[in-house]
Scaffold this motif. Structure first.
Motif, short mmCIF file in Angstrom:
data_model
loop_
_atom_site.label_atom_id
_atom_site.label_comp_id
_atom_site.label_asym_id
_atom_site.label_seq_id
_atom_site.Cartn_x
_atom_site.Cartn_y
_atom_site.Cartn_z
N LYS A 35 -7.61 8.79 1.58
CA LYS A 35 -7.17 10.11 1.15
C LYS A 35 -7.57 10.33 -0.30
CE LYS A 35 -2.44 8.74 -0.15
NZ LYS A 35 -1.01 9.04 0.05
N VAL A 71 -6.34 11.61 -3.86
CA VAL A 71 -5.08 11.81 -4.58
C VAL A 71 -5.37 12.14 -6.03
CG1 VAL A 71 -3.92 10.16 -3.05
CG2 VAL A 71 -4.81 9.38 -5.24
N ASN A 95 -3.92 -0.68 -2.49
CA ASN A 95 -4.19 0.61 -3.13
C ASN A 95 -5.54 0.64 -3.85
OD1 ASN A 95 -1.60 1.73 -2.36
ND2 ASN A 95 -0.71 0.40 -3.93
N TRP A 147 0.84 -1.19 0.00
CA TRP A 147 0.00 0.00 0.00
C TRP A 147 0.88 1.25 0.00
CZ3 TRP A 147 -5.44 0.48 0.23
CH2 TRP A 147 -6.15 -0.73 0.30
N SER A 148 0.48 2.24 -0.78
CA SER A 148 1.22 3.50 -0.81
C SER A 148 0.89 4.39 0.38
CB SER A 148 0.93 4.26 -2.11
OG SER A 148 -0.46 4.54 -2.22
N SER A 149 -0.21 4.09 1.08
CA SER A 149 -0.61 4.80 2.29
C SER A 149 -1.41 3.84 3.15
CB SER A 149 -1.43 6.05 1.94
OG SER A 149 -2.59 5.69 1.21
N PRO A 150 -1.57 4.10 4.45
CA PRO A 150 -2.32 3.17 5.31
C PRO A 150 -3.72 2.91 4.76
CG PRO A 150 -1.15 4.77 6.65
CD PRO A 150 -1.00 5.21 5.22
N GLN A 197 -6.72 4.74 6.27
CA GLN A 197 -6.60 6.19 6.37
C GLN A 197 -6.86 6.76 4.97
OE1 GLN A 197 -2.98 7.49 8.33
NE2 GLN A 197 -3.13 5.87 9.86
#
Length: 465
Positions: A108, A110, A437, A100-103, A106
């Motif tokens: 977001k 983009v 992702n 994953w590029s972010s949690p 969480q």
């Protein structure tokens, strides 16, 4: 209430940022249904959704089951058909989390390389973002007019990603409360990012596991080879006979209830520009299999299949072992369409296998579920109004498509509640559902809310029953 539609759409546009915030709050809840450690989070998600429905005037509550809870909400409306809307709030596990590029919990917003805005997080597309498009459309109607154009019941499940074992019994026990004129399912997608679609065909499935036994124990192939029956040979012969040289399944009665596509639907599919070479080329293939004389898109959406999903027996470890195994095993699945009877297919398969067995062999069967295919009549008034509403929102003609996979709830609606189901969703093929992702395009979310607002208005005009 259609004279209020423009005001409702304007409200949706003005409220978009807050709508995204509400989706974020839901996505933050780690409602992974397959892992018992997340049972509390699944309950939290159900309670959050019940509160969200209650806040916009639904009579809503969390309903316990032997597994994760259901959410049921009911709201009165104008003098139109009563619709039952289905979605699911549970999500897949996030592994492998390091990809994953972010949690994953969480969410977001983009900007992708192509300039599109994407909402990233587990469940954004499957299915929290999808179900929230409907809830937000209802919120807008309530905010602008104080009521809904038509009566609505909402049913939100918490076990779709873990088998949905409690859904059908729940519907059976709550038939009166869930009574409606027809259903909507939001767990589907568009044809492409600019072309809306209604999925009206789903294939059902029958799964079978077979074990063929020959000798009472594994045998030395030097001592017994040539004299003793090899169950792998028997199994291969059985499996090879399931389809003829044209790709048709040979089981007696297999095509009972299978109809041809209406010419209008066939013409529409031909106009979609489906690239057969690219579809197969993406997975390293170039020659279509299956029934001769059928297009690839027809094969995967509207024709039944027989596939061998696994086969094993004997020694498959490192090195070499000269053994004639005692047992050979396979898993076989059938995708079903139209009016094929799952249990009739199962019995035909088992009778076929038994008839192919030598006298000194035995067979055991394990059934792995069975569900019928679903096909909504192409001239259904509800379908026509829904397509027109989607066309008006997206500015491109809405297409009627099929789906190669199965959505068991569609069959359950028909079998348990007697309801046809229209499958309307705004997911895209590249949403990476079940994968790291996962994302949902902002255009899907915003356009989805506006689309549902239009659909509710359209269904309030005239009879669709």
């Amino acid at each position: 209430m259609t004279d209020c539609l423009d005001d409702v759409l304007a409200h949706i546009d003005a409220d978009l940022d807050k709508s995204i915030e509400r989706l974020f709050r839901l996505v933050e809840i780690e409602s992974i249904s397959t892992d018992p450690d997340y049972a509390g989070a699944c309950l939290q998600a159900a309670e959050w959704l019940a509160d969200a429905l209650d806040a916009i005037g639904f009579e809503a509550g969390v309903r316990r089951t032997p597994g994760h809870p259901m959410v049921v909400g009911r709201a009165p409306g104008g003098a139109g058909p009563h619709v039952l809307f289905y979605g699911h709030y549970d999500v897949q596990p996030v592994d492998p989390v390091d990809l994953w590029s972010s949690p994953p919990f969480q969410p977001k917003l983009v900007t992708a390389a192509d300039g599109s805005k994407q909402i990233v997080g587990r469940g954004t597309a499957d299915d929290k973002g999808q179900l929230m498009t409907f809830i937000e459309a209802c919120r807008a109607w309530k905010a602008v007019t104080g009521s809904l154009p038509i009566p609505v019941t909402v049913l939100l499940e918490g076990e779709e990603e873990s088998g949905g074992h409690n859904l059908a019994p729940f519907m059976e026990a709550n038939k009166q409360e869930l009574a409606a004129d027809f259903a909507f399912i939001c767990d589907t997608g568009m044809w492409d990012a600019k072309t809306p679609a209604v999925t009206t065909m789903l294939r059902g499935m029958v799964g079978e596991e077979i074990t063929i036994t020959a000798a009472s124990r594994d045998l030395h192939s030097g001592m017994y080879g040539g004299a003793a029956r090899n169950p792998i040979h028997v199994l291969v012969n059985v499996l090879d006979g399931l389809r003829d040289e044209t790709g048709r399944v040979t089981l007696p009665g297999f095509y009972d209830g299978v109809g041809e596509l209406p010419e209008a639907i066939k013409a529409q599919w031909e106009s979609l520009g489906f690239d057969e070479a690219a579809f197969l080329g993406e997975v390293g293939l170039s020659i279509p299999a299956g029934e001769a004389g059928r297009s690839v898109i027809e094969k995967i959406w509207a024709r039944p299949t027989c596939e061998v999903n696994g086969i094993w027996g004997g020694y498959s470890g490192k090195g070499f072992k000269t053994v004639i195994p005692s047992k050979a095993n396979a898993k076989v699945s059938f995708r079903l369409v139209d009016q094929q009877d799952p249990e009739a297919i199962r019995e035909s398969f088992r009778a076929y296998v038994r008839a192919k067995l030598p006298a000194d062999c035995t067979v055991e069967f394990i059934g792995h579920g069975g569900s019928p295919g679903v096909r909504l009549p192409s001239d259904s008034p509800a379908l026509v109004k829904t397509r027109d509403a989607l066309t008006a929102e997206w500015g491109k003609p809405c297409v009627t498509i099929g789906a190669g996979g199965s959505i068991p709830v569609a069959g359950d609606f028909k079998k348990v509640l007697g309801l046809d189901a229209l499958m309307v969703g705004f997911g895209l093929d590249d949403d990476r559902i079940h994968s790291p992702n996962e994302k949902y395009n902002l255009s899907s979310y915003h356009g989805g809310i506006r689309s549902w607002a239009r659909i509710l208005a359209a269904l309030s005009e005239g009879s669709v029953k």
